[in-house]
Design an enzyme around this catalytic site. Structure first.
Site, PDB file in Angstrom:
ATOM      1  N   GLU A 150      -5.744  -0.249  -7.185  1.00 31.28           N
ATOM      2  CA  GLU A 150      -4.752   0.738  -7.605  1.00 31.28           C
ATOM      3  C   GLU A 150      -3.601  -0.017  -8.275  1.00 31.28           C
ATOM      4  O   GLU A 150      -3.052  -0.951  -7.683  1.00 31.28           O
ATOM      5  CB  GLU A 150      -4.265   1.487  -6.367  1.00 31.28           C
ATOM      6  CG  GLU A 150      -3.576   2.785  -6.618  1.00 31.28           C
ATOM      7  CD  GLU A 150      -3.312   3.529  -5.311  1.00 31.28           C
ATOM      8  OE1 GLU A 150      -3.177   4.752  -5.380  1.00 31.28           O
ATOM      9  OE2 GLU A 150      -3.232   2.894  -4.234  1.00 31.28           O
ATOM     10  N   ASN A 158      -3.367   6.214  -0.434  1.00 37.77           N
ATOM     11  CA  ASN A 158      -2.783   6.407   0.896  1.00 37.77           C
ATOM     12  C   ASN A 158      -1.953   7.682   1.008  1.00 37.77           C
ATOM     13  O   ASN A 158      -1.746   8.184   2.108  1.00 37.77           O
ATOM     14  CB  ASN A 158      -1.965   5.183   1.295  1.00 37.77           C
ATOM     15  CG  ASN A 158      -2.867   4.040   1.714  1.00 37.77           C
ATOM     16  OD1 ASN A 158      -3.930   4.251   2.277  1.00 37.77           O
ATOM     17  ND2 ASN A 158      -2.463   2.816   1.433  1.00 37.77           N
ATOM     18  N   SER A 162       0.811  -1.212   0.000  1.00 35.65           N
ATOM     19  CA  SER A 162       0.000   0.000   0.000  1.00 35.65           C
ATOM     20  C   SER A 162       0.845   1.263   0.000  1.00 35.65           C
ATOM     21  O   SER A 162       0.301   2.363   0.017  1.00 35.65           O
ATOM     22  CB  SER A 162      -0.930   0.003   1.219  1.00 35.65           C
ATOM     23  OG  SER A 162      -0.187  -0.163   2.412  1.00 35.65           O
TER      24      SER A 162
END
Length: 292
Positions: free
Chosen positions: A153, A191, A120
């Site tokens: 993503e 993020n 992430s």
């Protein structure tokens, strides 16, 4: 483009289990591996429970749930997992751990196998450079919970080939997901925006501007967010939030990404949120109770 028929997930924690369920629901044969021997049976149990909830809500019929579960099985070794057409690393958000897994995988991979990481925040280029196939390496960042969230993503490293990218997009879309492309900068898009907001909410708590309940209420009702930022932090895992903030702080050298000292203290105390039973909320009772 590579044809993907089988997929292996390395890492059977919450994200790995969720990705395995998502991929199997999409019709793929899935092998699930974790170095901790008890993790895979636990993950299979969690997947079965998740599918049962979907059946109970009328989102899936029992036959489809049974078929999905039948497509997921444990890989007895990393070498067995490496036989899949696509291997997705879904281990803890720690670059050292991820690189070690990739190094162990590489000797067992077929020449056409694609590698992906569900990281992430960590550089896809750096992770890819530890393998023998940077052109066949890509970031596939599923959101949590993977069976529910619609976005994947997709992050290309500097060496990722156009064919690998096209295959990754087609694969994600075959799961019913929508994709967004991010360049390979710390924490990517989601993020890069989301986690500093959470960190700022923790600073707001740390500085006494509001308590847990007031901060979460303010963002839910004042910004129309479905979850408050502290509730969301507990859901993500405070260790994950801290890891992402550290990647941003180290990678961009900007003081605005400094992790809040209160976040650091909670992680040091083992108060990681829902998964540990305590974070900004106490989850020991029937209803979560703010801890501050």
């Amino acid at each position: 483009m590579t044809t993907i028929k089988s997929v292996a997930i390395v890492g059977a924690g919450q994200m790995g289990a969720g990705i395995a369920q998502t991929v199997a629901t999409g019709g793929y044969v899935v092998k699930l591996f974790d170095a901790a021997g008890d993790r895979v049976p636990q993950a299979l149990g969690a997947i079965a429970a998740s599918l049962a909830r979907q059946v109970g809500r009328g989102l899936m019929d029992q036959a489809a749930a049974d078929a999905t579960l039948s497509r997921i099985s444990a890989a007895g070794s990393l070498a067995e997992a490496a036989k899949a057409d696509l291997v997705i690393e879904a281990a803890v958000e720690d670059e050292v751990v991820k690189k070690a897994i990739l190094a162990d995988l590489v000797p067992h991979l077929g020449p056409e196998t694609l590698l992906a990481s569900n990281t992430s925040s960590i550089s896809i280029t750096r992770l890819a450079s530890t393998t023998d196939r940077p052109e066949r390496f890509i970031g596939l960042h599923f959101m949590k919970p993977a069976p529910v969230m619609k976005l994947v993503e997709i992050i290309r490293g500097i060496a990722t080939s156009a064919g690998t990218y096209d295959t990754a997009v087609a694969f994600a879309e075959s799961l019913g997901k929508t994709t967004t492309n991010s360049e390979d900068f710390p924490a990517f898009i989601v993020n890069r925006i989301l986690v500093p907001m959470i960190n700022e909410a923790i600073y707001t708590l740390y500085e006494g501007v509001g308590n847990v309940a007031s901060i979460d209420k303010a963002l839910k009702l004042g910004a129309n967010h479905p979850m408050g930022p502290l509730e969301l932090a507990d859901f993500m895992g405070l260790d994950v939030v801290l890891a992402i903030m550290n990647v941003l702080y180290d990678g961009l050298a900007d003081s605005k990404y400094r992790p809040c000292p209160l976040l650091v203290k909670y992680v040091e105390a083992g108060w990681l949120g829902r998964k540990s039973g305590r974070g900004f909320y106490d989850y020991s009772g029937d209803v979560p109770v703010p801890t501050r």
